[in-house]
Design a protein around this motif. Structure first.
Motif, PDB file in Angstrom:
ATOM      1  N   SER A  97       0.880  -1.456  -0.097  1.00 22.94           N
ATOM      2  CA  SER A  97       0.007   0.205   0.035  1.00 22.94           C
ATOM      3  C   SER A  97       0.828   0.977   0.069  1.00 22.94           C
ATOM      4  O   SER A  97       2.081   1.668  -0.151  1.00 22.94           O
ATOM      5  CB  SER A  97      -0.361   0.159   0.875  1.00 22.94           C
ATOM      6  OG  SER A  97      -1.916  -1.151   0.986  1.00 22.94           O
ATOM      7  N   GLN A 383      -5.769   2.497  -6.838  1.00 26.12           N
ATOM      8  CA  GLN A 383      -6.557   1.877  -6.396  1.00 26.12           C
ATOM      9  C   GLN A 383      -6.884   1.180  -7.446  1.00 26.12           C
ATOM     10  O   GLN A 383      -6.960   0.040  -7.941  1.00 26.12           O
ATOM     11  CB  GLN A 383      -7.905   2.077  -6.037  1.00 26.12           C
ATOM     12  CG  GLN A 383      -8.034   1.730  -4.214  1.00 26.12           C
ATOM     13  CD  GLN A 383      -9.074   2.789  -3.791  1.00 26.12           C
ATOM     14  OE1 GLN A 383      -9.786   3.033  -4.071  1.00 26.12           O
ATOM     15  NE2 GLN A 383      -8.969   2.173  -2.248  1.00 26.12           N
ATOM     16  N   ASN A 389      -4.052   0.555  -1.494  1.00 23.40           N
ATOM     17  CA  ASN A 389      -5.312   1.520  -1.019  1.00 23.40           C
ATOM     18  C   ASN A 389      -3.449   2.677  -0.484  1.00 23.40           C
ATOM     19  O   ASN A 389      -2.250   2.374  -0.355  1.00 23.40           O
ATOM     20  CB  ASN A 389      -5.539   0.872   0.069  1.00 23.40           C
ATOM     21  CG  ASN A 389      -6.356  -0.272  -0.338  1.00 23.40           C
ATOM     22  OD1 ASN A 389      -6.796   0.533  -0.843  1.00 23.40           O
ATOM     23  ND2 ASN A 389      -6.198  -1.509   0.367  1.00 23.40           N
TER      24      ASN A 389
END
Length: 789
Positions: A97, A383, A389
């Motif tokens: 992420s 995304q 994320n």
């Protein structure tokens, strides 16, 4: 009700952070134990972790202890101890992420955690920065921690020798600049022997300043180009013609998307000027290419904004740093069109030999992670494009910076006068000021207003990275006034000088709203690091580029309804909302452009993957003979289907053409003449199949000799490359005109996909023919040499 529900269920991000904090507590409990270890015992942990992974443990299973080891090593090697929030940042990176951490929170040290942990898997980790200076700095600083723990560390920057690059990629952790990793990928797929390739399969990457690399720089694809001839006379002629073209009459320019096309009147003028009937006929494709590039150069590229002219050369300017990009040029004749516009001597045209978008390059990594101070506003794009994320990490200390309301003015002149006045006031107290601008042109304009007030300033634009870093790091010293393009010095902390905190810290002045809130936030974030005091204030006007591009008419209407004071200042929530709305429109436009470009490249990316896979197979000599056989069979089958089509009566079959085409891929052609007497397609197919079986038996026989087999790849690769490069040019030309399809109620993307597929099928057929032709030539030469009949 909504608030109650949120409390009941718990915010998704808070839940994630809560789980991370539990691991942090475990790491903290291990700290006393780690402190007691000798250096050798600490280093021995690396071999222990690798053994754990070899026995089936995952990196997450050993994460707590591994992070505790890295924290202790950092204390001993560089004298820095990871804060708890930095440990959380490392956990976010490990899972693939983006860790959003404000400026000054120590993202460089955060990367040491995830890079160590994922490097234990033995598949290589790439740590990507935005420039050479940061790559070298991080390799020395953080790389020292990794080397202390027994890992190997490499550096990948431009202009390195291939052997040095190969060693860098073999290291456990490789630091470098994003573009260079991408260019190496392209170069590896242009190699003519396995030894020329430098990269190994992708595994895990950490991208520092992820929004800059994955979004801002993603507007421009990575291109490797070769030199080719360019018609100087035609370039100059097109530049002269376009100079007299008028907006909305001869061409349409869309300031939102920054695209331009000819109107019917413009096309008619070109056709009359060159005495042709239809500019869009295939025979005039080259002329269209020259005139559209001349139009783009004239309308879309501004001197001292997009490029500068220095010593008779056009130097491109990086829109995000304000630096010139030495050695970089635009491809497909656009650079030459700008040179012709400026009346300069033309350089050779760059013709694309390999290209890939930033998006499609980084999507090659199975796990991609990133760090930046500003990403949440673009989370949707992260995304959708990269499957990443964004996790906002709490700051180590509370942010003390004050973000003042925007100061809005009716004209640019009033705005700059207000900026100069504010800077003069602040400078008298000694408070340091950083003034952010959007271009070289703007930074020099601001500087003029400041010099009129006898202020001493430092300008950062188009300077070397080393000078830039030094100057930006001094921007927090007492009495300092620094004028910089917004992104200058990004990655370098601005430390406050003695007594500056008491003056209110660094005062950041923005001189224009940027294309996205994210870039504005980056500028604000230069102040107030690690709990330091600081202030940010933006000065904007209704004549700014953002308004002229996206809300010119609305601004004119608004001016009639609002009150302006004697200094040109406009107040009220209504005007701020107008700017906020316009900026959101701009963000949406930028996203749409990037989405459109990636959809176009997705078509080419599927084709690129097919050709690169074919190239790799040939290069490695993997199942080479089956590949040759299938290529020849496919070509032969296709030729029979086309020439002996069921839609054509046998009497009209061009059998001599079939014989001639088949003879290109068969070493002996004596028996093929029998086809000319045949009028049944299945009989022709059976006959040719028998010929192929005989030929393939001979091919199996001669390729048993490894020396003979090793001669095939080079010949076949040259054939693949020749047709692939021609196809890239054809796709570029197709893309140039695809935007016009929307005027004829056709979906441009669907058209591009369909026509691109047709071009690719045709190109692949040519590759199969060429593979067959080259192979037949080698077999023929061997048989002639041995006297075989």
């Amino acid at each position: 009700m909504l608030g109650y529900f949120k409390k009941l269920v718990g915010d998704k991000q808070d839940k994630k952070l809560s789980s991370f904090y539990k691991k942090v507590e475990q790491i903290n409990r291990l700290e006393p134990e780690m402190e007691k270890l000798t250096d050798d015992e600490l280093k021995a942990k690396t071999a222990y972790f690798k053994e754990q992974i070899a026995n089936g443990q995952s990196v997450l299973d050993i994460q707590v202890e591994a992070f505790a080891v890295v924290r202790e090593a950092a204390k001993r090697v560089v004298g820095m101890r990871h804060f708890d929030v930095q440990l959380i940042g490392g956990m976010v990176l490990t899972e693939g992420s983006i860790a959003e951490m404000p400026t000054g929170e120590g993202k460089t040290l955060v990367a040491s955690l995830a890079s160590y942990l994922r490097a234990l898997e033995g598949k290589g980790v790439h740590v990507i920065t935005v420039n050479d200076y940061l790559a070298r700095r991080d390799r020395e600083l953080i790389g020292g921690i990794h080397e202390f723990l027994g890992l190997t560390v490499g550096l990948n920057v431009p202009m390195m020798e291939p052997e040095a690059k190969k060693l860098a990629y073999q290291a456990d952790i490789t630091y470098g600049v994003g573009n260079e990793f991408g260019f190496d990928h392209l170069r590896d797929h242009m190699a003519y022997s396995p030894e020329q390739r430098v990269q190994r399969p992708y595994h895990f990457a950490i991208i520092d300043e992820a929004d800059s690399v994955l979004i801002d720089e993603a507007k421009t694809p990575l291109i490797i180009a070769g030199k080719t001839g360019v018609s100087n006379e035609l370039s100059y002629l097109c530049a002269r013609i376009i100079k007299n073209f008028k907006d909305d009459e001869d061409f349409i320019f869309d300031p939102e998307t920054k695209t331009t096309n000819f109107t019917e009147e413009g096309i008619a003028k070109i056709e009359r000027g060159f005495d042709i009937d239809n500019l869009y006929d295939l025979e005039h494709q080259t002329l269209y290419h020259y005139v559209i590039q001349a139009l783009r150069a004239h309308i879309m590229f501004k001197r001292d904004v997009d490029y500068i002219v220095k010593e008779g050369k056009v130097l491109l300017v990086d829109a995000f740093t304000g630096r010139t990009m030495e050695g970089r040029s635009l491809s497909n004749g656009l650079h030459q069109a700008i040179e012709a516009k400026e009346g300069l001597e033309l350089t050779e045209e760059n013709k694309t030999q390999a290209s890939i978008t930033i998006q499609n390059y980084f999507r090659l990594y199975p796990v991609l992670s990133g760090m930046t101070g500003t990403a949440k506003t673009e989370e949707k794009e992260f995304q959708e494009i990269y499957s990443m994320n964004v996790v906002q990490i709490p700051t180590n200390r509370p942010i003390m910076r004050k973000d003042l309301p925007d100061q809005v003015f009716d004209t640019i002149e009033h705005k700059y006068q207000a900026v100069a006045k504010r800077v003069k006031e602040l400078n008298q107290t000694g408070q340091p000021i950083l003034i952010g601008t959007t271009s070289i042109l703007q930074s020099e304009k601001v500087a003029e207003y400041l010099r009129e007030l006898d202020l001493e300033i430092e300008i950062l634009n188009a300077k070397t990275v080393e000078q830039e870093v030094q100057l930006i790091s001094l921007a927090g010293q007492k009495g300092r006034i620094t004028v910089a393009t917004n992104m200058a010095g990004r990655g370098t902390d601005i430390m406050l000088g003695e007594g500056v905190a008491e003056l209110g810290g660094l005062y950041v002045v923005g001189t224009e709203r940027n294309e996205s809130r994210r870039i504005d936030n980056q500028l604000k974030g230069r102040s107030g690091r690690q709990g330091d005091p600081g202030v940010s204030e933006f000065f904007i006007s209704l004549e700014d580029e953002l308004i002229l591009r996206f809300a010119r008419e609305e601004a004119e209407k608004l001016m009639k309804k609002i009150k302006v004071d004697a200094d040109g200042r406009i107040t009220g929530d209504r005007i701020i909302e107008f700017f906020d709305r316009t900026q959101r429109i701009c963000e949406g436009s930028g996203y749409s452009i990037r989405e459109y470009n990636i959809k176009l490249d997705d078509v080419l990316n599927m084709q690129r993957s097919t050709v690169y896979e074919l190239r790799t197979r040939i290069l490695e000599g993997r199942d080479l003979v089956p590949l040759i056989k299938s290529s020849v069979e496919s070509f032969v089958k296709n030729e029979i289907e086309i020439i002996c089509s069921e839609d054509i009566i046998p009497e009209n079959w061009e059998l001599q053409t079939l014989i001639r085409n088949l003879s290109q891929v068969l070493p002996t052609t004596d028996g093929l003449t029998a086809i000319s007497e045949m009028s049944d397609r299945s009989r022709i197919t059976d006959f040719v199949t028998a010929e192929l079986e005989s030929y393939f038996a001979r091919l199996d026989e001669i390729t048993e000799n490894p020396q003979v087999l090793s001669a095939f790849p080079r010949y076949i690769l040259s054939a693949v490359d020749h047709h692939w490069l021609a196809h890239l040019e054809a796709m570029e030309r197709l893309k140039e005109g695809i935007g016009l399809r929307s005027y004829s109620q056709e979906d441009p993307m669907r058209q591009y996909g369909r026509e691109g597929y047709a071009l690719f099928t045709e190109m692949y057929h040519k590759i199969e023919r060429e593979i067959g032709r080259q192979t037949a030539g080698i077999v023929r030469a061997i048989d002639n040499h041995t006297g075989r009949v």
